[in-house]
Design a protein around this motif. Structure first.
Motif, PDB file in Angstrom:
ATOM      1  N   ASP A  48      37.940  39.442  62.736  1.00  7.37           N
ATOM      2  CA  ASP A  48      38.613  40.265  61.733  1.00  7.37           C
ATOM      3  C   ASP A  48      39.902  40.868  62.284  1.00  7.37           C
ATOM      4  N   ASP A  52      44.243  41.061  61.154  1.00  9.48           N
ATOM      5  CA  ASP A  52      44.863  42.341  60.810  1.00  9.48           C
ATOM      6  C   ASP A  52      46.008  42.739  61.735  1.00  9.48           C
ATOM      7  N   ASP A 109      42.776  35.818  54.516  1.00 12.31           N
ATOM      8  CA  ASP A 109      43.455  37.116  54.422  1.00 12.31           C
ATOM      9  C   ASP A 109      44.855  37.086  55.027  1.00 12.31           C
ATOM     10  N   ASP A 170      44.419  48.355  51.789  1.00 13.69           N
ATOM     11  CA  ASP A 170      44.616  46.929  51.548  1.00 13.69           C
ATOM     12  C   ASP A 170      45.909  46.669  50.778  1.00 13.69           C
ATOM     13  N   ARG A 173      48.863  46.363  52.818  1.00 13.27           N
ATOM     14  CA  ARG A 173      48.943  45.096  53.548  1.00 13.27           C
ATOM     15  C   ARG A 173      49.225  43.914  52.617  1.00 13.27           C
TER      16      ARG A 173
END
Length: 280
Positions: A48, A52, A109, A170, A173
């Motif tokens: 993860d 990020d 993502d 979120d 981002r």
């Protein structure tokens, strides 16, 4: 201390400092299970983090996938969590596909997230959360195949809770996980979300999504009865922690833009103590 012991110690440190909700429930497990849960969490936490961090790339995640393949072939190298991860996956016979699916979800993502409908969002929740729940199920021990679909639904409930809590973060981002069909239904725009506008329409949207999450908690309610007795305490506590987090989000009237809503440590400890008392 052996290299394997050092790897497990590393995983425990990562879990203790990063797993704000999970670690409280882990203490209800046996020491061996605690170590295993920390090893799986550390693998997924690093995955993860790769999506990020500034300048995150698909290549970095594919290198992590290559490390996964090498590790499962008996050659853990390149990250301190991998020896413990290999030992855990081997000991508990956790299917490798869960970790590949998790990488697939995290990799998605890397681009701005948009979902047309709930089916697409469900698939994403499965990849990034249900896979963790299914892996954990093998560590918990389960005595019915019915536990597998319930663990999947429980993971979706957890991820929906995270999504509702993290809407503001979120959005910053470039990620918006709520389905476009829901935004349209409640007349909420992406600009509203980016601006942090808690309009009446936004409140109605969040009420709808909260009710949806609660449906998944309700469906997965029998799950603790299908895992080994000692593990059931930890699983029940974890479900209670996340359910109360969802309650807290709702009670804040969805004040999710200016702060990160969390459950106080004292309340989490209370849940764990209550689980211990009930098991006596």
């Amino acid at each position: 201390m052996t290299p394997l012991d050092e790897s497990y110690a590393y995983c425990r440190r990562i879990t203790r400092t990063r797993a704000r909700n999970f670690y409280y429930a882990f203490v209800l497990l046996s020491r061996e299970q605690q170590q295993a849960m920390c090893a799986v969490y550390s693998f997924m936490r690093h995955c993860d983090d790769l999506s990020d961090e500034p300048g995150a790339t698909r290549e970095a995640l594919e290198r992590w996938r290559a490390a996964l393949v090498e590790t499962l072939a008996g050659r853990p190298a390149g990250h301190p969590a991998l020896p413990a991860f290999l030992d855990t996956v081997t000991r508990y016979q956790i299917p490798a596909r869960y970790f590949h699916e998790m990488i697939d979800g995290v990799a998605s993502d890397l681009e701005p997230r948009r979902f047309a409908d709930f089916d697409q969002l469900y698939r994403y929740c499965y990849q990034v959360a249900s896979t963790a729940g299914l892996a954990a199920l093998h560590i918990f021990g389960f005595h019915s195949p019915d536990a597998l679909p319930l663990a999947e639904k429980c993971g979706v409930a957890f991820q929906l809770t995270n999504i509702l809590r993290d809407i503001g973060e979120d959005s910053a981002r470039g990620r918006l996980y709520l389905p476009a069909e829901d935004l349209a239904r409640f007349r909420v725009t992406e600009d509203d979300i980016r601006a942090g506008m808690r309009t009446p329409e936004f409140i109605e949207l969040m009420d709808f999504e909260t009710a949806r999450a609660r449906q998944f908690y309700a469906v997965s309610r029998p799950l603790p009865d299908l895992v080994d007795r000692r593990s059931a305490r930890a699983l029940g506590a974890l479900i209670a922690i996340y359910s109360r987090l969802l309650d807290r989000i709702e009670r804040s009237n969805y004040d999710v833009f200016g702060r990160r809503i969390s459950l106080p440590a004292a309340e989490k400890c209370g849940i764990v103590v209550k689980a211990l008392w009930r098991a006596r």
